[in-house]
Write a protein that holds these residues in place. Structure first.
Motif, PDB file in Angstrom:
ATOM      1  N   HIS A 193     -15.896  29.037 -49.024  1.00 45.85           N
ATOM      2  CA  HIS A 193     -16.803  30.310 -48.964  1.00 45.85           C
ATOM      3  C   HIS A 193     -16.293  31.876 -48.981  1.00 45.85           C
ATOM      4  CE1 HIS A 193     -18.457  32.705 -45.815  1.00 45.85           C
ATOM      5  NE2 HIS A 193     -19.576  32.974 -46.434  1.00 45.85           N
ATOM      6  N   ALA A 194     -15.108  31.716 -48.072  1.00 46.93           N
ATOM      7  CA  ALA A 194     -14.289  33.235 -48.753  1.00 46.93           C
ATOM      8  C   ALA A 194     -14.147  33.975 -50.124  1.00 46.93           C
ATOM      9  CB  ALA A 194     -12.929  32.991 -46.885  1.00 46.93           C
ATOM     10  N   LEU A 195     -13.807  32.868 -50.337  1.00 49.33           N
ATOM     11  CA  LEU A 195     -12.822  33.818 -51.356  1.00 49.33           C
ATOM     12  C   LEU A 195     -14.035  33.727 -52.558  1.00 49.33           C
ATOM     13  CD1 LEU A 195     -10.138  33.069 -53.088  1.00 49.33           C
ATOM     14  CD2 LEU A 195     -11.413  30.806 -54.409  1.00 49.33           C
ATOM     15  N   VAL A 196     -15.378  32.541 -52.192  1.00 45.25           N
ATOM     16  CA  VAL A 196     -16.759  33.360 -53.287  1.00 45.25           C
ATOM     17  C   VAL A 196     -17.321  34.474 -52.773  1.00 45.25           C
ATOM     18  CG1 VAL A 196     -18.773  32.594 -54.183  1.00 45.25           C
ATOM     19  CG2 VAL A 196     -16.230  30.985 -54.178  1.00 45.25           C
ATOM     20  N   HIS A 197     -17.426  34.366 -51.926  1.00 46.31           N
ATOM     21  CA  HIS A 197     -18.415  35.559 -50.658  1.00 46.31           C
ATOM     22  C   HIS A 197     -17.913  36.512 -49.843  1.00 46.31           C
ATOM     23  CE1 HIS A 197     -21.930  33.265 -52.358  1.00 46.31           C
ATOM     24  NE2 HIS A 197     -21.277  32.515 -51.597  1.00 46.31           N
ATOM     25  N   ALA A 198     -16.607  37.071 -49.906  1.00 46.05           N
ATOM     26  CA  ALA A 198     -16.602  37.687 -49.416  1.00 46.05           C
ATOM     27  C   ALA A 198     -14.696  38.129 -49.947  1.00 46.05           C
ATOM     28  CB  ALA A 198     -15.581  36.773 -47.589  1.00 46.05           C
ATOM     29  N   ASP A 199     -13.748  38.877 -48.845  1.00 41.89           N
ATOM     30  CA  ASP A 199     -12.565  39.888 -49.910  1.00 41.89           C
ATOM     31  C   ASP A 199     -11.400  39.355 -48.884  1.00 41.89           C
ATOM     32  OD1 ASP A 199     -14.264  41.945 -51.345  1.00 41.89           O
ATOM     33  OD2 ASP A 199     -14.846  42.777 -49.382  1.00 41.89           O
ATOM     34  N   LEU A 256     -15.021  34.376 -41.363  1.00 38.28           N
ATOM     35  CA  LEU A 256     -14.875  34.227 -40.048  1.00 38.28           C
ATOM     36  C   LEU A 256     -13.978  32.765 -40.267  1.00 38.28           C
ATOM     37  CD1 LEU A 256     -16.277  36.318 -38.028  1.00 38.28           C
ATOM     38  CD2 LEU A 256     -13.916  37.091 -38.745  1.00 38.28           C
ATOM     39  N   ASP A 257     -12.726  31.858 -39.919  1.00 39.78           N
ATOM     40  CA  ASP A 257     -12.532  30.306 -39.635  1.00 39.78           C
ATOM     41  C   ASP A 257     -13.555  30.219 -38.375  1.00 39.78           C
ATOM     42  OD1 ASP A 257     -12.019  27.882 -40.058  1.00 39.78           O
ATOM     43  OD2 ASP A 257     -10.357  28.381 -40.050  1.00 39.78           O
ATOM     44  N   THR A 258     -13.995  28.654 -37.629  1.00 40.38           N
ATOM     45  CA  THR A 258     -13.763  28.424 -36.433  1.00 40.38           C
ATOM     46  C   THR A 258     -12.874  28.300 -35.423  1.00 40.38           C
ATOM     47  OG1 THR A 258     -15.347  26.671 -37.825  1.00 40.38           O
ATOM     48  CG2 THR A 258     -14.648  26.499 -35.211  1.00 40.38           C
ATOM     49  N   ASN A 259     -11.475  28.803 -35.653  1.00 39.29           N
ATOM     50  CA  ASN A 259     -11.018  29.278 -34.807  1.00 39.29           C
ATOM     51  C   ASN A 259     -10.824  29.850 -34.031  1.00 39.29           C
ATOM     52  OD1 ASN A 259      -9.451  30.523 -36.711  1.00 39.29           O
ATOM     53  ND2 ASN A 259      -7.979  28.137 -36.808  1.00 39.29           N
ATOM     54  N   LEU A 271     -10.588  36.645 -45.132  1.00 42.15           N
ATOM     55  CA  LEU A 271     -10.726  35.714 -44.304  1.00 42.15           C
ATOM     56  C   LEU A 271      -9.699  35.486 -43.249  1.00 42.15           C
ATOM     57  CD1 LEU A 271     -11.389  32.398 -43.494  1.00 42.15           C
ATOM     58  CD2 LEU A 271      -9.427  31.176 -44.329  1.00 42.15           C
ATOM     59  N   MET A 272     -10.381  35.742 -41.661  1.00 43.14           N
ATOM     60  CA  MET A 272      -9.453  36.291 -40.858  1.00 43.14           C
ATOM     61  C   MET A 272     -10.077  34.571 -40.074  1.00 43.14           C
ATOM     62  SD  MET A 272     -10.608  38.054 -37.192  1.00 43.14           S
ATOM     63  CE  MET A 272      -9.648  38.338 -36.426  1.00 43.14           C
ATOM     64  N   THR A 273      -7.870  33.745 -40.000  1.00 48.07           N
ATOM     65  CA  THR A 273      -8.474  32.779 -39.444  1.00 48.07           C
ATOM     66  C   THR A 273      -6.717  32.734 -38.910  1.00 48.07           C
ATOM     67  OG1 THR A 273      -7.734  30.081 -40.442  1.00 48.07           O
ATOM     68  CG2 THR A 273      -6.992  31.702 -41.463  1.00 48.07           C
ATOM     69  N   LEU A 274      -6.675  31.384 -37.830  1.00 52.70           N
ATOM     70  CA  LEU A 274      -5.763  31.551 -37.190  1.00 52.70           C
ATOM     71  C   LEU A 274      -4.932  30.085 -37.504  1.00 52.70           C
ATOM     72  CD1 LEU A 274      -6.776  31.650 -33.387  1.00 52.70           C
ATOM     73  CD2 LEU A 274      -5.737  33.056 -34.457  1.00 52.70           C
ATOM     74  N   PHE A 314      -5.153  28.566 -50.868  1.00 55.01           N
ATOM     75  CA  PHE A 314      -6.191  29.554 -51.733  1.00 55.01           C
ATOM     76  C   PHE A 314      -5.278  30.241 -51.463  1.00 55.01           C
ATOM     77  CE2 PHE A 314      -9.078  26.394 -49.714  1.00 55.01           C
ATOM     78  CZ  PHE A 314     -10.219  26.173 -50.369  1.00 55.01           C
ATOM     79  N   PRO A 315      -3.710  30.327 -52.263  1.00 54.69           N
ATOM     80  CA  PRO A 315      -3.169  31.215 -52.557  1.00 54.69           C
ATOM     81  C   PRO A 315      -3.790  33.209 -52.855  1.00 54.69           C
ATOM     82  CG  PRO A 315      -1.984  30.446 -53.665  1.00 54.69           C
ATOM     83  CD  PRO A 315      -3.867  28.894 -52.723  1.00 54.69           C
ATOM     84  N   GLU A 316      -4.732  32.654 -53.456  1.00 56.95           N
ATOM     85  CA  GLU A 316      -4.986  34.559 -54.017  1.00 56.95           C
ATOM     86  C   GLU A 316      -6.038  34.626 -52.679  1.00 56.95           C
ATOM     87  OE1 GLU A 316      -8.309  30.900 -55.808  1.00 56.95           O
ATOM     88  OE2 GLU A 316      -6.071  31.308 -54.986  1.00 56.95           O
ATOM     89  N   LEU A 317      -5.918  33.924 -51.503  1.00 57.95           N
ATOM     90  CA  LEU A 317      -6.933  34.394 -51.104  1.00 57.95           C
ATOM     91  C   LEU A 317      -6.046  35.348 -50.100  1.00 57.95           C
ATOM     92  CD1 LEU A 317      -9.883  34.178 -49.770  1.00 57.95           C
ATOM     93  CD2 LEU A 317      -9.326  32.239 -48.443  1.00 57.95           C
ATOM     94  N   ARG A 318      -6.994  36.804 -49.149  1.00 52.02           N
ATOM     95  CA  ARG A 318      -6.626  37.862 -48.995  1.00 52.02           C
ATOM     96  C   ARG A 318      -6.823  36.917 -47.448  1.00 52.02           C
ATOM     97  NH1 ARG A 318      -7.568  43.942 -48.068  1.00 52.02           N
ATOM     98  NH2 ARG A 318      -6.400  44.405 -46.503  1.00 52.02           N
ATOM     99  N   LEU A 319      -5.599  36.739 -46.695  1.00 49.30           N
ATOM    100  CA  LEU A 319      -6.097  36.108 -45.257  1.00 49.30           C
ATOM    101  C   LEU A 319      -5.675  38.053 -44.065  1.00 49.30           C
ATOM    102  CD1 LEU A 319      -3.712  33.013 -44.984  1.00 49.30           C
ATOM    103  CD2 LEU A 319      -6.553  33.824 -45.170  1.00 49.30           C
ATOM    104  N   VAL A 320      -6.382  37.673 -43.256  1.00 47.95           N
ATOM    105  CA  VAL A 320      -6.182  39.188 -42.460  1.00 47.95           C
ATOM    106  C   VAL A 320      -5.141  38.619 -40.914  1.00 47.95           C
ATOM    107  CG1 VAL A 320      -7.003  39.959 -39.999  1.00 47.95           C
ATOM    108  CG2 VAL A 320      -9.001  39.177 -41.998  1.00 47.95           C
ATOM    109  N   ASP A 321      -4.683  39.734 -41.243  1.00 51.84           N
ATOM    110  CA  ASP A 321      -3.065  39.431 -40.692  1.00 51.84           C
ATOM    111  C   ASP A 321      -3.451  39.961 -38.788  1.00 51.84           C
ATOM    112  OD1 ASP A 321      -0.675  39.156 -39.755  1.00 51.84           O
ATOM    113  OD2 ASP A 321       0.203  41.251 -40.418  1.00 51.84           O
ATOM    114  N   THR A 322      -3.214  38.608 -38.410  1.00 48.88           N
ATOM    115  CA  THR A 322      -3.579  38.065 -36.517  1.00 48.88           C
ATOM    116  C   THR A 322      -2.459  38.276 -36.022  1.00 48.88           C
ATOM    117  OG1 THR A 322      -4.279  35.897 -36.926  1.00 48.88           O
ATOM    118  CG2 THR A 322      -5.937  36.878 -37.050  1.00 48.88           C
ATOM    119  N   SER A 323      -0.920  38.665 -36.566  1.00 45.84           N
ATOM    120  CA  SER A 323       0.033  38.442 -35.939  1.00 45.84           C
ATOM    121  C   SER A 323      -0.010  39.627 -35.436  1.00 45.84           C
ATOM    122  CB  SER A 323       1.586  38.259 -36.963  1.00 45.84           C
ATOM    123  OG  SER A 323       1.131  39.268 -37.831  1.00 45.84           O
ATOM    124  N   VAL A 324      -0.493  40.489 -35.264  1.00 49.51           N
ATOM    125  CA  VAL A 324      -0.584  41.916 -34.759  1.00 49.51           C
ATOM    126  C   VAL A 324      -1.540  42.092 -33.523  1.00 49.51           C
ATOM    127  CG1 VAL A 324      -0.132  43.152 -36.801  1.00 49.51           C
ATOM    128  CG2 VAL A 324      -2.152  42.669 -35.729  1.00 49.51           C
TER     129      VAL A 324
END
Length: 142
Positions: free
Chosen positions: A111-117, A5-8, A119-122, A131-141
């Motif tokens: 941290h997300a790239l190395v230790h998570a599957d 999770l990102d701070t935001n 990242l959830m961020t705004l 970080f183009p290869e980093l999977r981001l949680v879609d918060t637009s839903v």
């Protein structure tokens, strides 16, 4: 599935920003399908929130089952440094200015790239570029 999770995200929930209840619901779904974690830089940044105290933060992390990865290994620091270096070189070349983004963002991404599957961020644009290869949680839903 481990979600960093990102701070935001947490700041938006704590501040009751528009969409905060949807963010909370999305965190619950993510928690039910895996684990939630934050980098220590996120934990430290959360202290800047007006209502944050050490006790409140500890209770929140326990209540939400968010893990704080207080010890970042060498690979995270190297990854953050390399990505920050690439960003700084692009910025100097494109607009001939010094870097403006904080190293903290790169630590969150590394941290997300190395230790998570994922990242959830705004700030999806920020992480999509560096970080183009980093999977981001879609918060637009929301």
């Amino acid at each position: 599935m481990r979600t960093s999770l990102d701070t935001n995200i947490l700041s938006a929930i704590w501040s009751g920003e528009p969409g905060a209840s949807n963010l909370s619901n999305q965190l619950q779904v993510l928690r039910n399908t895996g684990t939630l974690a934050i980098a220590p830089i996120v934990f430290a940044e959360l202290f800047a929130h007006p209502h944050a105290t050490q006790d409140i933060m500890g209770e929140f992390m326990t209540d939400t089952a968010i893990e704080v990865d207080f010890h970042l290994d060498k690979s995270v620091w190297i990854e953050a440094g390399l990505r920050y270096s690439q960003y700084a070189a692009r910025r100097r070349k494109s607009i001939r200015e010094a870097p403006r983004r904080l190293l903290a963002d790169f630590l969150v991404g590394a941290h997300a790239l190395v230790h998570a599957d994922q990242l959830m961020t705004l700030d999806t644009n920020r992480f999509t570029h560096d970080f183009p290869e980093l999977r981001l949680v879609d918060t637009s839903v929301l």
